[in-house]
Design a protein around this motif. Structure first.
Motif, PDB file in Angstrom:
ATOM      1  N   ILE A  63     -22.667  -7.859 -56.935  1.00 61.37           N
ATOM      2  CA  ILE A  63     -21.709  -7.714 -55.839  1.00 61.37           C
ATOM      3  C   ILE A  63     -22.280  -6.808 -54.753  1.00 61.37           C
ATOM      4  O   ILE A  63     -22.183  -7.109 -53.552  1.00 61.37           O
ATOM      5  CB  ILE A  63     -20.357  -7.171 -56.363  1.00 61.37           C
ATOM      6  CG1 ILE A  63     -19.678  -8.246 -57.211  1.00 61.37           C
ATOM      7  CG2 ILE A  63     -19.459  -6.720 -55.214  1.00 61.37           C
ATOM      8  CD1 ILE A  63     -18.478  -7.760 -57.965  1.00 61.37           C
ATOM      9  N   GLN A  64     -22.914  -5.715 -55.160  1.00 57.53           N
ATOM     10  CA  GLN A  64     -23.515  -4.791 -54.197  1.00 57.53           C
ATOM     11  C   GLN A  64     -24.632  -5.488 -53.417  1.00 57.53           C
ATOM     12  O   GLN A  64     -24.741  -5.336 -52.198  1.00 57.53           O
ATOM     13  CB  GLN A  64     -24.058  -3.566 -54.924  1.00 57.53           C
ATOM     14  CG  GLN A  64     -24.688  -2.543 -54.018  1.00 57.53           C
ATOM     15  CD  GLN A  64     -25.263  -1.382 -54.817  1.00 57.53           C
ATOM     16  OE1 GLN A  64     -25.404  -1.436 -56.032  1.00 57.53           O
ATOM     17  NE2 GLN A  64     -25.611  -0.327 -54.116  1.00 57.53           N
ATOM     18  N   LYS A  65     -25.448  -6.262 -54.104  1.00 61.87           N
ATOM     19  CA  LYS A  65     -26.537  -6.982 -53.457  1.00 61.87           C
ATOM     20  C   LYS A  65     -25.997  -8.014 -52.470  1.00 61.87           C
ATOM     21  O   LYS A  65     -26.538  -8.174 -51.373  1.00 61.87           O
ATOM     22  CB  LYS A  65     -27.386  -7.677 -54.521  1.00 61.87           C
ATOM     23  CG  LYS A  65     -28.598  -8.372 -53.997  1.00 61.87           C
ATOM     24  CD  LYS A  65     -29.400  -8.992 -55.128  1.00 61.87           C
ATOM     25  CE  LYS A  65     -30.585  -9.731 -54.617  1.00 61.87           C
ATOM     26  NZ  LYS A  65     -31.359 -10.376 -55.685  1.00 61.87           N
ATOM     27  N   ASN A  66     -24.905  -8.668 -52.834  1.00 60.25           N
ATOM     28  CA  ASN A  66     -24.278  -9.656 -51.960  1.00 60.25           C
ATOM     29  C   ASN A  66     -23.722  -8.982 -50.703  1.00 60.25           C
ATOM     30  O   ASN A  66     -23.824  -9.522 -49.608  1.00 60.25           O
ATOM     31  CB  ASN A  66     -23.175 -10.399 -52.706  1.00 60.25           C
ATOM     32  CG  ASN A  66     -22.633 -11.555 -51.921  1.00 60.25           C
ATOM     33  OD1 ASN A  66     -23.267 -12.062 -51.010  1.00 60.25           O
ATOM     34  ND2 ASN A  66     -21.440 -11.986 -52.279  1.00 60.25           N
ATOM     35  N   ARG A  67     -23.152  -7.813 -50.834  1.00 60.38           N
ATOM     36  CA  ARG A  67     -22.590  -7.103 -49.680  1.00 60.38           C
ATOM     37  C   ARG A  67     -23.672  -6.613 -48.744  1.00 60.38           C
ATOM     38  O   ARG A  67     -23.477  -6.578 -47.525  1.00 60.38           O
ATOM     39  CB  ARG A  67     -21.757  -5.916 -50.153  1.00 60.38           C
ATOM     40  CG  ARG A  67     -20.452  -6.324 -50.762  1.00 60.38           C
ATOM     41  CD  ARG A  67     -19.616  -5.149 -51.171  1.00 60.38           C
ATOM     42  NE  ARG A  67     -18.379  -5.606 -51.793  1.00 60.38           N
ATOM     43  CZ  ARG A  67     -17.627  -4.862 -52.565  1.00 60.38           C
ATOM     44  NH1 ARG A  67     -17.962  -3.592 -52.799  1.00 60.38           N
ATOM     45  NH2 ARG A  67     -16.533  -5.348 -53.084  1.00 60.38           N
ATOM     46  N   VAL A  68     -24.827  -6.240 -49.295  1.00 60.54           N
ATOM     47  CA  VAL A  68     -25.932  -5.768 -48.457  1.00 60.54           C
ATOM     48  C   VAL A  68     -26.485  -6.917 -47.630  1.00 60.54           C
ATOM     49  O   VAL A  68     -26.853  -6.733 -46.460  1.00 60.54           O
ATOM     50  CB  VAL A  68     -27.045  -5.131 -49.350  1.00 60.54           C
ATOM     51  CG1 VAL A  68     -28.298  -4.902 -48.547  1.00 60.54           C
ATOM     52  CG2 VAL A  68     -26.536  -3.838 -49.940  1.00 60.54           C
ATOM     53  N   HIS A  69     -26.536  -8.106 -48.181  1.00 61.07           N
ATOM     54  CA  HIS A  69     -27.094  -9.248 -47.477  1.00 61.07           C
ATOM     55  C   HIS A  69     -26.149  -9.867 -46.453  1.00 61.07           C
ATOM     56  O   HIS A  69     -26.538 -10.741 -45.699  1.00 61.07           O
ATOM     57  CB  HIS A  69     -27.539 -10.335 -48.470  1.00 61.07           C
ATOM     58  CG  HIS A  69     -28.806  -9.964 -49.158  1.00 61.07           C
ATOM     59  ND1 HIS A  69     -28.846  -9.585 -50.475  1.00 61.07           N
ATOM     60  CD2 HIS A  69     -30.085  -9.874 -48.688  1.00 61.07           C
ATOM     61  CE1 HIS A  69     -30.079  -9.297 -50.816  1.00 61.07           C
ATOM     62  NE2 HIS A  69     -30.853  -9.469 -49.756  1.00 61.07           N
ATOM     63  N   ARG A  70     -24.924  -9.428 -46.396  1.00 61.86           N
ATOM     64  CA  ARG A  70     -23.979  -9.970 -45.407  1.00 61.86           C
ATOM     65  C   ARG A  70     -24.168  -9.365 -44.070  1.00 61.86           C
ATOM     66  O   ARG A  70     -24.511  -8.409 -43.683  1.00 61.86           O
ATOM     67  CB  ARG A  70     -22.536  -9.721 -45.855  1.00 61.86           C
ATOM     68  CG  ARG A  70     -22.111 -10.739 -46.850  1.00 61.86           C
ATOM     69  CD  ARG A  70     -20.645 -10.583 -47.085  1.00 61.86           C
ATOM     70  NE  ARG A  70     -20.228 -11.485 -48.148  1.00 61.86           N
ATOM     71  CZ  ARG A  70     -19.011 -11.525 -48.600  1.00 61.86           C
ATOM     72  NH1 ARG A  70     -18.089 -10.741 -48.120  1.00 61.86           N
ATOM     73  NH2 ARG A  70     -18.692 -12.358 -49.547  1.00 61.86           N
TER      74      ARG A  70
END
Length: 80
Positions: A73-80
């Motif tokens: 989830i953290q990785k997904n938020r960084v890539h947004r």
């Protein structure tokens, strides 16, 4: 701790307590939701394994799943 790590750790603890206090009389719940118990029969007889070791592995595996989910989830938020 992150949100899902804490929630999944609680699930692992609740699963072990449910079994420890003998609410799971036929062991259906512990064998269904304890990830280590999916693999232990491949290497050893389940009756020969210490139940507290299984509880420790169950809590650790659920915690690890929560940690992995938090990281994704953290990785997904960084890539947004």
């Amino acid at each position: 701790m992150r949100k899902y790590t804490l929630i999944f750790t609680f699930i692992g603890v609740a699963l072990c307590l449910f079994h420890y206090f003998d609410f799971d009389t036929k062991n259906y719940i512990i064998f269904s939701f304890s990830i280590p118990l999916w693999f232990i029969p491949l290497f050893s007889n389940v009756e020969n394994v210490n139940v507290f070791f299984v509880y420790l592995l169950t809590i650790a595996s659920w915690t690890l799943l929560g940690y992995i989910l938090d990281k994704l989830i953290q990785k997904n938020r960084v890539h947004r």
